[in-house]
Motif scaffolding. Structure first.
Motif, PDB file in Angstrom:
ATOM      1  N   ARG A   1       4.201   3.838   4.476  1.00  0.00           N
ATOM      2  CA  ARG A   1       4.294   2.409   4.313  1.00  0.00           C
ATOM      3  C   ARG A   1       3.480   1.750   2.884  1.00  0.00           C
ATOM      4  O   ARG A   1       3.246   1.338   2.179  1.00  0.00           O
ATOM      5  CB  ARG A   1       3.574   1.483   5.525  1.00  0.00           C
ATOM      6  CG  ARG A   1       2.987  -0.526   4.967  1.00  0.00           C
ATOM      7  CD  ARG A   1       4.317  -1.267   4.616  1.00  0.00           C
ATOM      8  NE  ARG A   1       5.848  -0.960   5.278  1.00  0.00           N
ATOM      9  CZ  ARG A   1       5.450  -1.964   6.338  1.00  0.00           C
ATOM     10  NH1 ARG A   1       4.610  -2.646   6.954  1.00  0.00           N
ATOM     11  NH2 ARG A   1       7.185  -1.209   7.105  1.00  0.00           N
TER      12      ARG A   1
ATOM     13  N   GLY B   1       5.605  -7.339  -0.468  1.00  0.00           N
ATOM     14  CA  GLY B   1       5.902  -8.056   0.439  1.00  0.00           C
ATOM     15  C   GLY B   1       6.432  -8.426   1.602  1.00  0.00           C
ATOM     16  O   GLY B   1       6.825  -8.313   1.914  1.00  0.00           O
TER      17      GLY B   1
ATOM     18  N   ILE C   1       6.227  -7.587   4.745  1.00  0.00           N
ATOM     19  CA  ILE C   1       5.116  -7.860   5.167  1.00  0.00           C
ATOM     20  C   ILE C   1       4.614  -8.996   4.519  1.00  0.00           C
ATOM     21  O   ILE C   1       4.982  -9.538   3.250  1.00  0.00           O
ATOM     22  CB  ILE C   1       3.797  -6.466   5.244  1.00  0.00           C
ATOM     23  CG1 ILE C   1       4.407  -6.119   3.965  1.00  0.00           C
ATOM     24  CG2 ILE C   1       4.868  -5.565   6.353  1.00  0.00           C
ATOM     25  CD1 ILE C   1       3.579  -4.470   3.013  1.00  0.00           C
ATOM     26  N   SER C   2       3.459  -9.754   4.465  1.00  0.00           N
ATOM     27  CA  SER C   2       2.355 -10.280   3.994  1.00  0.00           C
ATOM     28  C   SER C   2       2.551  -9.978   2.423  1.00  0.00           C
ATOM     29  O   SER C   2       1.994  -8.650   2.391  1.00  0.00           O
ATOM     30  CB  SER C   2       0.844 -11.113   4.639  1.00  0.00           C
ATOM     31  OG  SER C   2       0.517 -10.105   4.034  1.00  0.00           O
ATOM     32  N   ARG C   3       1.575 -11.037   1.119  1.00  0.00           N
ATOM     33  CA  ARG C   3       1.367 -10.859   0.148  1.00  0.00           C
ATOM     34  C   ARG C   3      -0.320  -9.895   0.822  1.00  0.00           C
ATOM     35  O   ARG C   3      -0.402  -9.520  -0.219  1.00  0.00           O
ATOM     36  CB  ARG C   3       1.244 -11.854  -0.495  1.00  0.00           C
ATOM     37  CG  ARG C   3       0.500 -11.478  -2.084  1.00  0.00           C
ATOM     38  CD  ARG C   3      -0.456 -12.419  -2.843  1.00  0.00           C
ATOM     39  NE  ARG C   3      -0.433 -12.419  -4.299  1.00  0.00           N
ATOM     40  CZ  ARG C   3      -2.120 -11.487  -3.700  1.00  0.00           C
ATOM     41  NH1 ARG C   3      -2.075 -11.490  -2.844  1.00  0.00           N
ATOM     42  NH2 ARG C   3      -2.641 -11.625  -5.323  1.00  0.00           N
ATOM     43  N   GLU C   4      -1.016 -10.497   0.639  1.00  0.00           N
ATOM     44  CA  GLU C   4      -2.361 -10.286   1.462  1.00  0.00           C
ATOM     45  C   GLU C   4      -2.361  -8.811   1.863  1.00  0.00           C
ATOM     46  O   GLU C   4      -3.007  -7.259   1.662  1.00  0.00           O
ATOM     47  CB  GLU C   4      -3.315 -11.165   2.536  1.00  0.00           C
ATOM     48  CG  GLU C   4      -4.269 -10.360   2.678  1.00  0.00           C
ATOM     49  CD  GLU C   4      -5.155 -10.695   1.972  1.00  0.00           C
ATOM     50  OE1 GLU C   4      -6.782  -9.429   1.705  1.00  0.00           O
ATOM     51  OE2 GLU C   4      -5.160 -10.791   0.650  1.00  0.00           O
ATOM     52  N   ARG C   5      -1.238  -8.338   2.905  1.00  0.00           N
ATOM     53  CA  ARG C   5      -1.327  -7.243   3.042  1.00  0.00           C
ATOM     54  C   ARG C   5      -0.787  -6.002   2.500  1.00  0.00           C
ATOM     55  O   ARG C   5      -1.173  -4.609   2.323  1.00  0.00           O
ATOM     56  CB  ARG C   5      -0.202  -6.817   4.875  1.00  0.00           C
ATOM     57  CG  ARG C   5       0.092  -6.080   5.336  1.00  0.00           C
ATOM     58  CD  ARG C   5      -1.568  -4.720   5.932  1.00  0.00           C
ATOM     59  NE  ARG C   5      -1.635  -4.098   6.622  1.00  0.00           N
ATOM     60  CZ  ARG C   5      -2.253  -3.064   6.694  1.00  0.00           C
ATOM     61  NH1 ARG C   5      -3.688  -4.201   5.986  1.00  0.00           N
ATOM     62  NH2 ARG C   5      -2.225  -2.019   6.932  1.00  0.00           N
ATOM     63  N   SER C   6       0.279  -6.319   1.405  1.00  0.00           N
ATOM     64  CA  SER C   6       0.636  -5.107   0.332  1.00  0.00           C
ATOM     65  C   SER C   6      -0.440  -5.581  -0.490  1.00  0.00           C
ATOM     66  O   SER C   6      -0.641  -4.051  -0.980  1.00  0.00           O
ATOM     67  CB  SER C   6       2.109  -6.285  -0.263  1.00  0.00           C
ATOM     68  OG  SER C   6       1.807  -7.324  -0.859  1.00  0.00           O
ATOM     69  N   ARG C   7      -1.321  -6.325  -0.651  1.00  0.00           N
ATOM     70  CA  ARG C   7      -2.818  -5.909  -1.139  1.00  0.00           C
ATOM     71  C   ARG C   7      -3.499  -4.955  -0.749  1.00  0.00           C
ATOM     72  O   ARG C   7      -4.494  -3.931  -1.650  1.00  0.00           O
ATOM     73  CB  ARG C   7      -4.089  -7.529  -1.911  1.00  0.00           C
ATOM     74  CG  ARG C   7      -4.421  -7.575  -3.335  1.00  0.00           C
ATOM     75  CD  ARG C   7      -5.237  -8.150  -2.897  1.00  0.00           C
ATOM     76  NE  ARG C   7      -6.103  -8.623  -1.299  1.00  0.00           N
ATOM     77  CZ  ARG C   7      -6.693  -7.633  -0.986  1.00  0.00           C
ATOM     78  NH1 ARG C   7      -7.634  -6.652  -1.608  1.00  0.00           N
ATOM     79  NH2 ARG C   7      -7.711  -7.415   0.730  1.00  0.00           N
ATOM     80  N   GLN C   8      -3.667  -5.460   0.243  1.00  0.00           N
ATOM     81  CA  GLN C   8      -4.793  -3.927   1.209  1.00  0.00           C
ATOM     82  C   GLN C   8      -4.140  -2.643   1.243  1.00  0.00           C
ATOM     83  O   GLN C   8      -4.928  -1.772   1.245  1.00  0.00           O
ATOM     84  CB  GLN C   8      -4.848  -4.847   2.850  1.00  0.00           C
ATOM     85  CG  GLN C   8      -5.524  -6.134   2.802  1.00  0.00           C
ATOM     86  CD  GLN C   8      -5.337  -6.337   4.312  1.00  0.00           C
ATOM     87  OE1 GLN C   8      -4.702  -6.488   5.054  1.00  0.00           O
ATOM     88  NE2 GLN C   8      -6.311  -7.565   4.422  1.00  0.00           N
ATOM     89  N   LEU C   9      -3.355  -2.747   1.409  1.00  0.00           N
ATOM     90  CA  LEU C   9      -1.972  -0.764   0.904  1.00  0.00           C
ATOM     91  C   LEU C   9      -2.130  -0.716   0.110  1.00  0.00           C
ATOM     92  O   LEU C   9      -2.700   0.384   0.094  1.00  0.00           O
ATOM     93  CB  LEU C   9      -0.257  -1.494   2.335  1.00  0.00           C
ATOM     94  CG  LEU C   9      -0.414  -1.617   3.524  1.00  0.00           C
ATOM     95  CD1 LEU C   9       0.718  -2.030   3.701  1.00  0.00           C
ATOM     96  CD2 LEU C   9      -0.862  -0.713   4.649  1.00  0.00           C
TER      97      LEU C   9
ATOM     98  N   GLN D   1      -5.406   0.158  -0.497  1.00  0.00           N
ATOM     99  CA  GLN D   1      -6.198   1.016   0.017  1.00  0.00           C
ATOM    100  C   GLN D   1      -5.659   2.713  -0.100  1.00  0.00           C
ATOM    101  O   GLN D   1      -6.093   4.220  -0.432  1.00  0.00           O
ATOM    102  CB  GLN D   1      -5.689   1.356   1.615  1.00  0.00           C
ATOM    103  CG  GLN D   1      -6.516   0.545   2.290  1.00  0.00           C
ATOM    104  CD  GLN D   1      -5.872   0.056   3.633  1.00  0.00           C
ATOM    105  OE1 GLN D   1      -5.268   0.398   4.196  1.00  0.00           O
ATOM    106  NE2 GLN D   1      -6.846  -1.392   4.918  1.00  0.00           N
TER     107      GLN D   1
END
Length: 71
Positions: free
Chosen positions: A13, A36, A41-49, A52
């Motif tokens: 991912r 996302g 997935i959400s925009r926020e989750r794509s930012r986090q990934l 990371q």
């Protein structure tokens, strides 16, 4: 070669987020909201990934070059 090596240390991912965001492997670059939607997935989750993944690549690069420095 360096990009493939860097992507290989990430989760599936995580590497997909970087590929879509930066337009690697023939893909068009996309913003985080588009990434996302593309990956479900959400925009926020794509930012986090993305964060990371970049952090992990930077750390790996630093460790590899630090190892070379001491050998």
């Amino acid at each position: 070669e360096a990009i493939s090596k860097s992507l290989s240390i990430l989760t599936d991912r995580g590497s997909e987020v970087l590929i879509h965001h930066f337009g690697l492997k023939g893909k068009e670059p996309k913003n985080l909201a588009e990434v996302g939607r593309e990956l479900g997935i959400s925009r926020e989750r794509s930012r986090q990934l993305l964060k990371q993944g970049l952090d992990k690549i930077k750390k790996s690069y630093f460790v590899e070059h630090l190892r070379d420095f001491f050998h």
